[in-house]
Design a protein around this motif. Structure first.
Motif, PDB file in Angstrom:
ATOM      1  N   UNK A  84       0.830  -1.205   0.000  1.00  0.00           N
ATOM      2  CA  UNK A  84       0.000   0.000   0.000  1.00  0.00           C
ATOM      3  C   UNK A  84       0.864   1.255   0.000  1.00  0.00           C
ATOM      4  N   UNK A  85       0.320   2.332  -0.527  1.00  0.00           N
ATOM      5  CA  UNK A  85       0.981   3.639  -0.478  1.00  0.00           C
ATOM      6  C   UNK A  85       0.476   4.366   0.763  1.00  0.00           C
ATOM      7  N   UNK A  86       1.398   4.823   1.591  1.00  0.00           N
ATOM      8  CA  UNK A  86       1.052   5.347   2.912  1.00  0.00           C
ATOM      9  C   UNK A  86       1.845   6.615   3.213  1.00  0.00           C
ATOM     10  N   UNK A  87       1.467   7.271   4.276  1.00  0.00           N
ATOM     11  CA  UNK A  87       2.257   8.368   4.829  1.00  0.00           C
ATOM     12  C   UNK A  87       3.259   7.772   5.823  1.00  0.00           C
TER      13      UNK A  87
ATOM     14  N   UNK B 144      -7.237   9.336  -6.985  1.00  0.00           N
ATOM     15  CA  UNK B 144      -8.033   8.873  -8.118  1.00  0.00           C
ATOM     16  C   UNK B 144      -7.694   7.425  -8.464  1.00  0.00           C
ATOM     17  N   UNK B 145      -8.724   6.690  -8.899  1.00  0.00           N
ATOM     18  CA  UNK B 145      -8.529   5.280  -9.227  1.00  0.00           C
ATOM     19  C   UNK B 145      -7.491   5.080 -10.324  1.00  0.00           C
ATOM     20  N   UNK B 146      -7.369   6.045 -11.242  1.00  0.00           N
ATOM     21  CA  UNK B 146      -6.426   5.857 -12.349  1.00  0.00           C
ATOM     22  C   UNK B 146      -4.965   5.890 -11.892  1.00  0.00           C
ATOM     23  N   UNK B 147      -4.706   6.329 -10.657  1.00  0.00           N
ATOM     24  CA  UNK B 147      -3.328   6.305 -10.160  1.00  0.00           C
ATOM     25  C   UNK B 147      -2.824   4.877  -9.997  1.00  0.00           C
ATOM     26  N   UNK B 148      -3.740   3.940  -9.815  1.00  0.00           N
ATOM     27  CA  UNK B 148      -3.358   2.550  -9.635  1.00  0.00           C
ATOM     28  C   UNK B 148      -2.748   2.245  -8.290  1.00  0.00           C
ATOM     29  N   UNK B 149      -2.786   3.203  -7.366  1.00  0.00           N
ATOM     30  CA  UNK B 149      -2.176   2.988  -6.056  1.00  0.00           C
ATOM     31  C   UNK B 149      -3.103   2.174  -5.157  1.00  0.00           C
ATOM     32  N   UNK B 150      -2.512   1.326  -4.360  1.00  0.00           N
ATOM     33  CA  UNK B 150      -3.260   0.637  -3.319  1.00  0.00           C
ATOM     34  C   UNK B 150      -3.319   1.561  -2.109  1.00  0.00           C
ATOM     35  N   UNK B 151      -4.506   1.969  -1.749  1.00  0.00           N
ATOM     36  CA  UNK B 151      -4.679   2.941  -0.673  1.00  0.00           C
ATOM     37  C   UNK B 151      -5.605   2.391   0.394  1.00  0.00           C
TER      38      UNK B 151
END
Length: 444
Positions: free
Chosen positions: A57-60, A213-220
Motif C-alpha cells: 500500500x501507499x502510505x504516509x 483517483x482510481x487511475x493512479x493505480x495505487x493501493x490505498x
C-alpha cells in the motif's frame, strides 16, 4: 411479476466472543511541498509482506508510538507535553505522538525535523553520504540512539514545525487496530526522501487528487484515500498547515465495516449508513449493510424488522413482540413484504398521506393477511401489540392525516418525514426510522 425479497440481513448465532483486539496508539506525519502545478504530498510504498493486509500500500510515514518516545521530550523544542496534550485532548503524553511522528519519518523516509543551535532546520543533504547513512542506521536502532545522535550534533527535534491534522481509529473487527494521530508539515529544505528499503521501498510526490483517483493505480487504505481527498481542497502547503493550526476541535474518525453491492468495505462517519451500522454491528462482524436494496430485510431489534422499499416506494416496518402478533407500518408492495413477515400480521398502519396505498395495493395486502385490521388511530392513542407499545403522535397539519408512531420500548420513532421530525425534541425518541433511508440517531 412478483419479486421476492432479494436479501435477508440477520444476526446469526456465531462462535463465543473472543477477547477484544488490543488497540495500538500510533502517529503519522504527512509531508507537503509546493510543486509547479500545485501542492504535492509524499507517499511511501510499503514492502510486500505475507499476512499483511496493507502489503504494497501507499502510505504516509508513520508507526506505533514506542514506550521510549517519552524520553525524546528532552530533545524537543517549540512544544512541551502540556501544550501537546491539550492540543490532542489528552491528560498527558501528547508529546509522545509528536516525537513518534518525527522519529518514524526519519526511520522510514530519511527526513528529519530537527533544528540547529540557530533554530534553522538541519540540512542533511550537506552531510557526507556515509555519515548520513550511519546516523540514520544508528537512529533506527532505538530512541536512545536518536537521542545520542541529536545531542552529539547539537540538534533539537523541531516539534513546532508539525501541525495536528486528524485522528483516526481502525474499525472494530479488523485484525489489527490503530488509534492514530495524523500531523502535517512542510518538507524541510536541503533534505531528500530516501525509503529505508525494508519497511518502505519506494516514494512518490503527487497532487492529492491525483493520488486518490482510481487511475493512479495505487493501493490505498481507506484512511489514506480519505485524507488525500481532504488535502485536495488546499492550493498550497502553507494554506493547509494554517488550516490545521486554526482547528479548535478534531473529531475522532472511526469507520465501520459493512457489506453491500460492491462487497465488504469501510463506511465513514459522514455516510448515511454509519449510525445504523454502529447500532446493528458494534463489534464489526460485517453483517450490516451500507446499501438498502429493494426487498432487503433487516432485523433492527427484537421488536422491529424493516423491509427496504424499491426506488419508488417506502420502507415497511414490522413491529411486534410477545405472542407473535405484528403490526406493519407503511406496508411496501406485498410482493416485497409477504415473505419477510416475522409473524402473524394483525394491524396495518400508515404514517401519512405519502405512504397511503392505492385500492389495488390495499386489496393485495388484505389477500396476503386477511385477518389484518386497517387502523387509523388518532394522535394521543396508545397501541398495545404484546410486548411492544406504540404511541401515536401528530405530525404536521391535522387536516393532512399525517402521524408518527413511537415505539416506547426501543425509543424508535417511525415517520414519513424526509428530515428528522420535531417530535424528538421531547427526548422520548433516540432513533428515527424514516420512510426511506437508514435509521439515524436523533440530534443531541
Amino acid at each position: 411479476m412478483n419479486a421476492k425479497p432479494s436479501t435477508t440481513a440477520t444476526t446469526l448465532p456465531g462462535p463465543a466472543p473472543s477477547l477484544p483486539r488490543p488497540i495500538r496508539v500510533a502517529a503519522s506525519l504527512i509531508l507537503l511541498r509546493d510543486g509547479a502545478d500545485g501542492m504535492e504530498v509524499l507517499l511511501l510504498r510499503r514492502a510486500e509482506k505475507a499476512d499483511d493486509q496493507n502489503s504494497g500500500a501507499s502510505v504516509f510515514p508513520g508507526g506505533v508510538v514506542d514506550a521510549h518516545d517519552r524520553s525524546l521530550h528532552l530533545m524537543c523544542k517549540g512544544l512541551d507535553d502540556a501544550a501537546a496534550s491539550a492540543r490532542l485532548g489528552l491528560p498527558d503524553g501528547g508529546l509522545d505522538y509528536y516525537a513518534a511522528a518525527v522519529r518514524e519519518c526519519f526511520e522510514e523516509a530519511g527526513v528529519l525535523f530537527a533544528s540547529d543551535a540557530d533554530d534553522r532546520l538541519v540540512e542533511l543533504d550537506g552531510l557526507p553520504p556515509g555519515r548520513l547513512e550511519s546516523m540514520r542506521h544508528a537512529a533506527e536502532q532505538g530512541t536512545d540512539a536518536l537521542l545520542a545522535m541529536c545531542e552529539a550534533q547539537g540538534w533539537r527535534l523541531a516539534m513546532d514545525r508539525l501541525a495536528y491534522f486528524s485522528h483516526w481509529l481502525t474499525p472494530p473487527g479488523m485484525p489489527r487496530r490503530f488509534d492514530t494521530r495524523f500531523f502535517i508539515a512542510q518538507m524541510p529544505p536541503a533534505q531528500a526522501v530516501k525509503p529505508d528499503g525494508r519497511e518502505t521501498v519506494a516514494h512518490m510526490w503527487l497532487k492529492p487528487a491525483e493520488a486518490a483517483h482510481a487511475r493512479s493505480g495505487l493501493k490505498l487504505m481507506n484512511v489514506t484515500r480519505r485524507t488525500l481527498e481532504q488535502l485536495a481542497g488546499f492550493g498550497s502547503a502553507a494554506a493547509c498547515i494554517a488550516h490545521a493550526r486554526a482547528l479548535t476541535r478534531i473529531v475522532l474518525n472511526m469507520p465501520r465495516v459493512a457489506d453491500g453491492p460492491a462487497g465488504r468495505r469501510a463506511v465513514n462517519i459522514d455516510e448515511a449508513a454509519y449510525e445504523e451500522i454502529g447500532h446493528l454491528d458494534p463489534d464489526g462482524k460485517g453483517h450490516a449493510h451500507y446499501a438498502l436494496e429493494p426487498g432487503l430485510v433487516t432485523r433492527l431489534s427484537a421488536r422491529v424488522v424493516r423491509v427496504a422499499g424499491a426506488a419508488d416506494s417506502h420502507h415497511g416496518y414490522f413491529v411486534g413482540g410477545e405472542g407473535g402478533h405484528w403490526a406493519l407500518i407503511d406496508p411496501p408492495p406485498h410482493s416485497l413484504a409477504q415473505d419477510a413477515a416475522p409473524g402473524q400480521v394483525k394491524w396495518l398502519l400508515w404514517t401519512g398521506a405519502g405512504t397511503q396505498p392505492s385500492a389495488a395495493s390495499l386489496d393485495a395486502l388484505r389477500s396476503a393477511w386477511p385477518d389484518a385490521a386497517v387502523l387509523r388511530p388518532a394522535p394521543g392513542e396508545v397501541l398495545h401489540l404484546g410486548g411492544a407499545t406504540l404511541h401515536v403522535r401528530q405530525h404536521g397539519p391535522a387536516d393532512q392525516a399525517a402521524c408518527q408512531f413511537l415505539l416506547a420500548e426501543e425509543r424508535m420513532l417511525f415517520t414519513s418525514a424526509a428530515a428528522a421530525p420535531a417530535a424528538h425534541a421531547t427526548g422520548e425518541a433516540e432513533w428515527i426510522a424514516p420512510a426511506s433511508g437508514f435509521i439515524l440517531r436523533t440530534p443531541r
